[in-house]
Design a protein around this motif. Structure first.
Motif, short mmCIF file in Angstrom:
data_model
loop_
_atom_site.label_atom_id
_atom_site.label_comp_id
_atom_site.label_asym_id
_atom_site.label_seq_id
_atom_site.Cartn_x
_atom_site.Cartn_y
_atom_site.Cartn_z
N LEU A 153 0.71 -1.08 -0.13
CA LEU A 153 -0.15 -0.05 -0.11
C LEU A 153 0.74 1.31 -0.04
N ILE A 154 0.24 2.44 -0.42
CA ILE A 154 0.95 3.79 -0.38
C ILE A 154 0.20 4.63 0.71
N PHE A 155 0.70 5.15 1.28
CA PHE A 155 0.03 5.86 2.40
C PHE A 155 0.54 7.37 2.68
N PHE A 156 -0.38 8.22 2.60
CA PHE A 156 -0.16 9.83 2.67
C PHE A 156 -1.10 10.34 3.77
N LEU A 157 -0.17 11.08 4.33
CA LEU A 157 -0.97 11.74 5.63
C LEU A 157 -0.10 13.11 5.79
N ASP A 158 -0.91 13.99 5.85
CA ASP A 158 -0.40 15.54 6.23
C ASP A 158 -1.20 16.54 6.52
N LEU A 159 -0.74 17.54 7.07
CA LEU A 159 -1.61 19.02 7.36
C LEU A 159 -0.82 19.75 6.40
N LEU A 160 -1.59 19.96 5.24
CA LEU A 160 -1.20 21.04 4.50
C LEU A 160 -1.15 22.32 4.72
N PRO A 161 0.19 23.09 4.55
CA PRO A 161 0.10 24.47 4.93
C PRO A 161 -0.30 25.31 3.89
N PRO A 162 -0.99 26.30 4.23
CA PRO A 162 -1.48 27.28 3.28
C PRO A 162 -0.39 28.47 2.87
N LYS A 163 0.74 28.29 3.73
CA LYS A 163 1.46 29.53 3.70
C LYS A 163 3.08 29.08 3.52
N ASP A 164 3.63 29.88 2.85
CA ASP A 164 5.30 29.75 2.77
C ASP A 164 5.90 29.42 4.24
N LEU A 165 6.16 28.36 4.51
CA LEU A 165 6.81 27.94 5.97
C LEU A 165 8.25 28.60 6.16
N VAL A 166 8.78 28.90 5.02
CA VAL A 166 10.33 29.60 5.09
C VAL A 166 9.98 31.02 5.66
N LEU A 167 8.94 31.55 4.91
CA LEU A 167 8.54 33.20 5.40
C LEU A 167 7.99 33.44 6.72
N CYS A 168 7.45 32.24 7.21
CA CYS A 168 6.58 32.18 8.31
C CYS A 168 7.04 31.19 9.41
N PRO A 169 8.32 31.48 10.15
CA PRO A 169 9.01 30.53 10.82
C PRO A 169 8.08 30.29 12.32
N ASP A 170 7.09 31.28 12.48
CA ASP A 170 6.47 31.27 13.93
C ASP A 170 5.16 30.22 13.39
N TYR A 171 4.87 30.29 12.21
CA TYR A 171 3.66 29.48 11.79
C TYR A 171 4.39 28.01 11.85
N LEU A 172 5.65 27.69 11.30
CA LEU A 172 6.12 26.67 11.41
C LEU A 172 6.24 26.04 12.63
N LYS A 173 6.59 26.77 13.80
CA LYS A 173 7.01 26.48 14.93
C LYS A 173 5.59 25.96 15.59
#
Length: 309
Positions: A153-173
């Motif tokens: 099987l192939i398994f994909f699980l994620d919380l897709l970010p709607p923002k650029d995580l490089v530009l939003c380090p607080d969001y990433l954290k």
């Protein structure tokens, strides 16, 4: 409302005639509609041709989201023949639910589908995506489990970010580091049967978060016993933990957004949903159901999938 009535009651009397009936008589079509919706949901949750651990996971995911949001989710109003469709040669079938949120719901819609190959009943693809409205820039929830054989099987699980995580380090954290999302990927990759899976779609790879779980699981030819054990003991608890993080930290997050940011999020969300249909469904449906039926199903999906955008 008129569109829904036409979908479910194609041969019903015109509304001008119905308007002359009493409110008691009008309750009959509403009851029929409600029964149709309940029957459609019940049939959808059957998830035929999958193993017990796989089915239990799917049912638990759907009911957990429904229980959390309850009255904030509206019934699926897709036409019955689109909710459940089998091709003329009886080789493929699909079950589909698109559940919109009401005006007070943080969730704009849920897309849940399950498709199976009736010639080889082990072949199935189950997917659940939950999209937040533009008042919240928290990540969206995506789950895919593709069973390509009894032992793979192939398994994909994620919380897709709607923002650029490089530009939003607080969001990433906030959403990825503090919630320790990456520990779930690490747990899975410790299993000898698990290997990282690299999608051929650059789009999917570009939109995924750095903590996304994208793996291929292959086991020995034991009739599927080991892979069901992995689903039950690893994929099930990991998926439910990630869904719990999404429900507690994302779906209910209070985020202050300006009009420009909300407009940008809405535009980006539309692109992602449209590409999901184009890449994931649009590429396989014509082969499974024929061009005419595939076109009808895909048009219905787009109509209901984007009705609140």
């Amino acid at each position: 409302m008129e569109m829904i009535i036409r979908s479910h009651f194609l041969h019903s009397p015109p509304l001008s005639i119905l308007s002359s009936f009493s409110s008691l008589q009008l309750s009959a079509p509403r009851c029929i509609m409600m029964n149709t919706q309940k029957q459609g949901r019940s049939k959808f949750l059957e998830f035929p041709f999958v193993s017990a651990p796989h089915k239990n996971l799917l049912v638990d995911l759907v009911t957990t989201i429904e229980d959390r949001f309850q009255s904030n989710l509206l019934p699926c109003s897709l036409p019955p023949h689109v909710q459940h469709y089998k091709n003329k040669s009886d080789t493929s079938q699909i079950s589909l639910q698109i559940t919109p949120g009401n005006n007070d719901s943080p969730v704009i819609c849920l897309l849940i589908y399950f498709r199976s190959d009736l010639r080889q009943k082990e072949l199935s693809n189950s997917s659940l995506s939950a999209y937040l409205n533009t008042s919240n820039d928290a990540p969206n929830f995506v789950f895919d489990l593709i069973r390509s054989s009894p032992t793979m099987l192939i398994f994909f699980l994620d919380l897709l970010p709607p923002k650029d995580l490089v530009l939003c380090p607080d969001y990433l954290k906030t959403f990825y580091d503090d919630t320790k999302l990456d520990t779930h990927r690490q747990t899975l990759e410790n299993l000898s049967e698990v290997q990282p899976y690299l999608s051929s779609s650059l789009f999917y790879r570009a939109m995924a978060s750095p903590t996304a779980i994208f793996v291929r699981i292959s086991t020995e030819n034991d009739g599927g016993e080991r892979i069901d054990e992995i689903i039950r003991n690893y994929l099930d608890p990991i998926t439910k933990q990630v869904l719990g993080i999404w429900l507690d930290h994302c779906a209910c997050a209070k985020r202050e957004l300006g009009e420009e940011e909300r407009a940008f999020l809405g535009k980006r969300d539309c692109v992602i949903r449209n590409k999901t249909i184009e890449y994931d469904l649009g590429s396989s449906f014509p082969r499974m159901f024929g061009p005419e039926a595939a076109k009808e199903i895909l048009e219905a999906i787009k109509e209901y999938f984007f009705m609140k955008t």
